[in-house]
Design an enzyme around this catalytic site. Structure first.
Site, PDB file in Angstrom:
ATOM      1  N   ARG A 164       0.783  -1.123   0.014  1.00 22.29           N
ATOM      2  CA  ARG A 164       0.180   0.025  -0.030  1.00 22.29           C
ATOM      3  C   ARG A 164       0.770   1.335  -0.091  1.00 22.29           C
ATOM      4  O   ARG A 164       0.514   2.333   0.606  1.00 22.29           O
ATOM      5  CB  ARG A 164      -0.949  -0.059   1.108  1.00 22.29           C
ATOM      6  CG  ARG A 164      -2.006  -1.067   1.161  1.00 22.29           C
ATOM      7  CD  ARG A 164      -2.955  -1.187   2.225  1.00 22.29           C
ATOM      8  NE  ARG A 164      -2.341  -1.461   3.576  1.00 22.29           N
ATOM      9  CZ  ARG A 164      -2.446  -1.317   5.008  1.00 22.29           C
ATOM     10  NH1 ARG A 164      -3.638  -0.623   4.867  1.00 22.29           N
ATOM     11  NH2 ARG A 164      -1.924  -1.576   5.893  1.00 22.29           N
ATOM     12  N   LEU A 208       1.187   3.683  -2.300  1.00 23.00           N
ATOM     13  CA  LEU A 208       0.541   4.730  -2.766  1.00 23.00           C
ATOM     14  C   LEU A 208      -0.450   5.158  -1.360  1.00 23.00           C
ATOM     15  O   LEU A 208      -0.303   6.511  -1.101  1.00 23.00           O
ATOM     16  CB  LEU A 208      -0.441   4.467  -4.050  1.00 23.00           C
ATOM     17  CG  LEU A 208      -1.290   5.522  -4.272  1.00 23.00           C
ATOM     18  CD1 LEU A 208      -0.102   6.810  -4.887  1.00 23.00           C
ATOM     19  CD2 LEU A 208      -2.126   5.252  -5.575  1.00 23.00           C
ATOM     20  N   SER A 215     -18.050   3.842  13.746  1.00 15.99           N
ATOM     21  CA  SER A 215     -16.816   3.932  13.952  1.00 15.99           C
ATOM     22  C   SER A 215     -16.354   5.293  14.433  1.00 15.99           C
ATOM     23  O   SER A 215     -16.745   6.219  13.810  1.00 15.99           O
ATOM     24  CB  SER A 215     -16.115   3.292  12.977  1.00 15.99           C
ATOM     25  OG  SER A 215     -16.059   4.152  11.819  1.00 15.99           O
ATOM     26  N   GLU A 274     -16.011   1.026  17.893  1.00 16.58           N
ATOM     27  CA  GLU A 274     -15.502   0.027  17.185  1.00 16.58           C
ATOM     28  C   GLU A 274     -13.917  -0.107  17.302  1.00 16.58           C
ATOM     29  O   GLU A 274     -13.431  -0.374  16.044  1.00 16.58           O
ATOM     30  CB  GLU A 274     -15.801  -0.027  15.662  1.00 16.58           C
ATOM     31  CG  GLU A 274     -17.455  -0.022  15.602  1.00 16.58           C
ATOM     32  CD  GLU A 274     -18.054   0.104  14.397  1.00 16.58           C
ATOM     33  OE1 GLU A 274     -17.296  -0.035  13.240  1.00 16.58           O
ATOM     34  OE2 GLU A 274     -19.078   0.211  13.952  1.00 16.58           O
ATOM     35  N   ARG A 321      -8.025   5.207   0.584  1.00 16.74           N
ATOM     36  CA  ARG A 321      -8.975   4.048   1.334  1.00 16.74           C
ATOM     37  C   ARG A 321      -8.721   2.545   0.697  1.00 16.74           C
ATOM     38  O   ARG A 321      -9.040   2.344  -0.545  1.00 16.74           O
ATOM     39  CB  ARG A 321     -10.151   4.449   1.403  1.00 16.74           C
ATOM     40  CG  ARG A 321     -11.207   3.403   2.036  1.00 16.74           C
ATOM     41  CD  ARG A 321     -11.045   3.098   3.404  1.00 16.74           C
ATOM     42  NE  ARG A 321     -11.977   2.466   4.185  1.00 16.74           N
ATOM     43  CZ  ARG A 321     -11.931   1.413   5.044  1.00 16.74           C
ATOM     44  NH1 ARG A 321     -10.546   1.347   5.434  1.00 16.74           N
ATOM     45  NH2 ARG A 321     -12.754   0.764   5.604  1.00 16.74           N
ATOM     46  N   TRP A 362     -19.146  -7.201  -0.116  1.00 21.55           N
ATOM     47  CA  TRP A 362     -17.831  -6.687   0.130  1.00 21.55           C
ATOM     48  C   TRP A 362     -16.833  -7.893   0.410  1.00 21.55           C
ATOM     49  O   TRP A 362     -15.832  -7.629   1.015  1.00 21.55           O
ATOM     50  CB  TRP A 362     -17.934  -5.426   1.243  1.00 21.55           C
ATOM     51  CG  TRP A 362     -18.363  -4.478   0.326  1.00 21.55           C
ATOM     52  CD1 TRP A 362     -18.667  -4.014  -0.701  1.00 21.55           C
ATOM     53  CD2 TRP A 362     -18.480  -3.217   1.325  1.00 21.55           C
ATOM     54  NE1 TRP A 362     -19.203  -2.756  -0.889  1.00 21.55           N
ATOM     55  CE2 TRP A 362     -19.214  -2.270   0.387  1.00 21.55           C
ATOM     56  CE3 TRP A 362     -18.381  -2.917   2.529  1.00 21.55           C
ATOM     57  CZ2 TRP A 362     -19.454  -0.959   0.936  1.00 21.55           C
ATOM     58  CZ3 TRP A 362     -18.640  -1.713   3.128  1.00 21.55           C
ATOM     59  CH2 TRP A 362     -19.236  -0.663   2.253  1.00 21.55           C
ATOM     60  N   ASP A 365     -25.756  -2.396   9.158  1.00 23.72           N
ATOM     61  CA  ASP A 365     -25.440  -1.868   7.942  1.00 23.72           C
ATOM     62  C   ASP A 365     -25.657  -2.464   6.656  1.00 23.72           C
ATOM     63  O   ASP A 365     -25.064  -3.553   6.546  1.00 23.72           O
ATOM     64  CB  ASP A 365     -23.894  -1.185   8.318  1.00 23.72           C
ATOM     65  CG  ASP A 365     -23.737  -0.360   9.373  1.00 23.72           C
ATOM     66  OD1 ASP A 365     -24.704   0.578   9.724  1.00 23.72           O
ATOM     67  OD2 ASP A 365     -22.498  -0.018   9.438  1.00 23.72           O
ATOM     68  N   HIS A 376     -15.781  11.831   4.298  1.00 24.91           N
ATOM     69  CA  HIS A 376     -14.229  11.629   3.337  1.00 24.91           C
ATOM     70  C   HIS A 376     -13.645  12.786   3.378  1.00 24.91           C
ATOM     71  O   HIS A 376     -12.609  12.570   2.417  1.00 24.91           O
ATOM     72  CB  HIS A 376     -14.933  10.751   2.155  1.00 24.91           C
ATOM     73  CG  HIS A 376     -15.473   9.455   2.229  1.00 24.91           C
ATOM     74  ND1 HIS A 376     -16.818   9.380   2.640  1.00 24.91           N
ATOM     75  CD2 HIS A 376     -14.916   8.390   2.334  1.00 24.91           C
ATOM     76  CE1 HIS A 376     -17.113   8.055   2.736  1.00 24.91           C
ATOM     77  NE2 HIS A 376     -15.831   7.548   2.629  1.00 24.91           N
TER      78      HIS A 376
END
Length: 765
Positions: free
Chosen positions: A16, A18, A438, A489, A520, A566, A604, A699
């Site tokens: 990861r 980037l 969260s 959470e 993300r 997901w 959710d 975001h």
């Protein structure tokens, strides 16, 4: 010889790189030059990973989002961004996330672009914006630079371009402008682009038009014809690329458009291969996406060759092979995974392995199966191992599925009756406030979780560490005067991965990261077998949080449809059956929370809309089983237990009636980036239950003002009775820091209290 190519490769890096470079840049910890150096090194690594292909993709790399890159390449940048101070990189990140770097003084009044899902995937793109002043002006310097870089790695380079019609289709008009009126100017920009690519020595261009798998009206079909007949004089060869579905009624159109080749997703549109071979003119190339670019299971190569060999015999050098779509949607390299069991690991293929599968198929077609006999034998053994594995199927789970009946998915009483009982049990003020679940995942939390996983922290020490974090979250919320609290959470790495780790039938990776948006990344669990609930998952944490406060604390769960959409899901049975297994497992946890005295439970379903088939004619079947699954999970509780659900970053206006069928007592739903656009649906549809339209864009690091939040809620109150309105952020806060969260939630609570004081004549809650 069969030509091999790729439609795109993951951008984020094996570790990861980037993500971490972006986050350092946004914090002013590294320079723009350092960020660009990381990006350049990742591109080189990506091209090396794809070096065995005949054509290397370029232009598929992005610092944030390829649709956003297209907007900048076409000069389509909103005035609020283009007229702000700073350089191009500042403008780019302001449109992506509302802010470029941490001390970006020029972003105070800048709103980020709308964020929504890329077709039916969990990848988010920045929606292009159009209005009466929209003009397109080519700036292809970034793409041309990447082409030059790629040429140092490989002789044959194929730029990947988002097609003009799909780009226009994805965008939104901010006034009464008709998008089709922009087409002529847009085509001209693409003509200039192709000339620039020709001057750079490019011969083939991959031009992505996934809109062709959608149900298109005549105006959009006309737009495709007009575009490609006007572009047929382009000085480069065009590979018209479709993916994610069947072409169906658009198949003839795709074959007739004046391009040099067509790519068909032969994973989802296998039945159309024979037809497209018959219909495609003999001078055109046919590229077949024969390896699933969206899931991680090995391809049955021997079965694939059974149907590919006759195709190859007919097309010969006109046949190209590739994955079905960009490999953006899968992890990079299975060799990074050492903790998976041998059996499960043998069943998988990540991006690097998928390209190896493409090469095996091409070699077998060109030189016979004997040339790759060892690879084919190994593949056959893996496919058979998975098919016969005892770990995949559970008689107990399948027996329980037979017990499902319609009553299991329905509440005992109507919403009106439930609401009255819930208000007696938990009195709340007008415009009650809550958060989605969260709270910031600090370095302390991450380190404790890592130490526990690596056995550097005992189970008891870890439990105490998490309890300390939960208490901190509760005290922060009490200080902010939120009405309904959450435990924050801290024990969860991800809302899906966490539950996958706790349920039977899932396996987890160590480095199986996939980009969701920008920096993300998520690590989807692998759902390989029958799912069951074996122990209480969340009860201890929620009970502890509730013991700390007199205010209600929500139980927080991930719903079955989101768990399904997901995860990397098994492909050996219908998704609807797998979803029902998940629903029963989540139902067990819901009932355990209720038994423990938790009066509000949020389940959710952020990915409900994402799983909707791309063709509207197929929606009803999906919605029927998806809503049934949610009902099974949620609706075994008593009337006095309040069920919440949450959805975000998709287009929900056209399925509001289906959402109402879920019959959640409260739904919280993202609306902040789209300026409450969702509420337009309520002009025609009377939503019957309670709703919390998200008023805080989590975001973005920008902090919404009290006045801005109050304005959004006033807009909501014009469509929804105020006694049924909640005030909340649009998503969870794990990616933000406390310095951003505290003032944002303080303003949110202040807006709620102000509204409650100024709306005088209201029904009692």
């Amino acid at each position: 010889m069969t030509t091999t190519h790729s439609l795109g490769f993951p951008r984020i890096g094996r570790q990861r790189e980037l993500k971490f470079a972006l986050e350092r840049y946004w914090k002013n910890a590294i320079t723009e030059e350092a960020l660009l150096e990381v990006a350049a090194n990742l591109r080189i690594q990506n091209w090396q990973d794809q070096a065995a292909l005949d054509w290397l993709p370029t232009g598929d790399f992005s610092l944030y989002d390829h649709v956003l890159d297209t907007s900048f390449m076409l000069g389509n940048v909103p005035e609020r961004i283009s007229q702000s101070a700073g350089k191009k990189m500042d403008h780019y990140f302001r449109l992506a996330r509302g802010r470029s770097v941490s001390d970006d003084a020029d972003c105070a009044c800048v709103s980020a672009g709308e964020l929504t899902k890329w077709f039916d995937t969990n990848y988010h793109y920045i929606v292009p914006e159009f209005d009466k002043n929209t003009r397109f002006s080519l700036n292809a310097g970034q793409l041309l630079q990447q082409i030059r870089e790629a040429r140092q790695q490989h002789d044959r380079v194929k730029p990947v371009i988002l097609g003009p019609v799909t780009y226009l289709w994805l965008g939104k008009c901010k006034d009464a402008t008709d998008k089709h009126d922009l087409l002529d100017d847009l085509i001209h920009a693409y003509e200039q682009l192709f000339k620039a690519l020709k001057d750079e020595g490019v011969t083939w261009v991959q031009i992505d038009e996934p809109v062709l798998v959608m149900e298109l009206n005549e105006s959009w079909k006309h737009a495709l014809r007009k575009t490609y007949y006007q572009l047929q004089a382009a000085p480069v060869k065009l590979m018209l690329t479709t993916y994610f579905g069947q072409l169906q009624e658009n198949l003839q159109l795709a074959c007739e458009l004046p391009v040099d080749g067509v790519h068909l997703d032969a994973v989802t549109a296998r039945d159309e291969v024979a037809k497209i071979i018959d219909w495609l003119p003999s001078h055109k190339i046919l590229s077949l996406g024969v390896i699933n670019g969206r899931n991680i299971w090995k391809t049955d190569l021997n079965a694939a060759l059974d149907w590919l060999e006759p195709v190859h015999a007919r097309l010969q050098e006109r046949l190209w092979l590739a994955p079905s779509c960009s490999l953006l949607h899968v992890p990079i390299d299975l060799d990074s995974e050492q903790a998976l069991t041998h059996d499960i690991r043998s069943w998988l293929a990540f991006a690097v392995q998928k390209l190896q599968e493409v090469k095996v198929l091409a070699t077998a077609l060109d030189h016979g199966r004997e040339a790759v006999s060892e690879a084919l034998q190994e593949n056959r053994a893996a496919i058979e191992s998975r098919r016969q594995s005892e770990s995949v199927h559970s008689a107990a789970v399948n027996s329980r599925l037979l017990e499902i009946n319609p009553a299991m998915s329905r509440r005992k009483s109507s919403y009106a009756q439930r609401a009255a009982e819930q208000r007696r049990k938990i009195p709340l003020p007008l415009f009650p406030t809550t958060s989605i679940g969260s709270f910031p995942q600090t370095q302390t939390i991450r380190q404790a979780r890592l130490d526990f996983r690596k056995d550097r922290l005992s189970a008891e020490a870890y439990r105490l560490a998490m309890q300390k974090e939960i208490e901190h979250c509760v005290r922060e919320q009490e200080a902010l005067d939120l009405d309904v609290l959450v435990h924050g959470e801290p024990e969860r790495n991800d809302m899906v991965e966490y539950f996958g780790e706790q349920l039977a039938g899932f396996a987890l990776t160590q480095h199986g990261w996939v980009q969701s948006y920008g920096s993300r990344c998520v690590k989807p669990p692998i759902l390989y077998g029958d799912v069951s609930h074996t122990h209480e998952i969340t009860v201890e944490w929620i009970q502890y949080a509730q013991s700390l406060t007199g205010k209600p604390v929500k139980g927080m769960l991930t719903g079955p449809v989101t768990m399904l959409n997901w995860s990397f899901v098994r492909d050996d049975q219908p998704r609807s059956e797998t979803c029902k297994q998940l629903a029963l497992a989540i139902r067990d946890e819901v009932l355990a929370l209720e038994k423990a005295g938790i009066a509000i439970i949020q389940i959710d379903e952020a990915a409900l809309r994402e799983g909707l088939p791309l063709r509207k004619s197929q929606w009803q079947t999906y919605l029927d089983w998806a809503i049934l699954a949610f009902g099974i999970a949620a609706n075994g509780v008593e009337d006095s237990t309040q069920i919440h659900t949450h959805m975000c970053y998709s287009e929900f206006n056209d399925i509001m009636e289906a959402i109402a069928r879920m019959d959640a007592d409260v739904i919280t739903i993202e609306t902040s980036r789209s300026a409450m656009e969702l509420l337009d649906a309520f002009d025609q549809y009377h939503y019957p239950n309670e709703i919390g339209p998200g008023v805080y864009d989590i975001h973005s690091p920008n902090i919404p003002s009290m006045d801005a939040i109050a304005d959004l809620m006033r807009n909501a109150a014009r469509r929804i009775p105020i006694h049924r309105l909640w005030v909340n952020p649009d998503c969870g806060l794990k990616t933000r820091n406390w310095e951003e969260v505290r003032p944002a939630l303080k303003n949110m609570v202040a807006a709620s209290r102000y509204l409650a004081a100024h709306f005088r004549t209201v029904p009692a809650r």
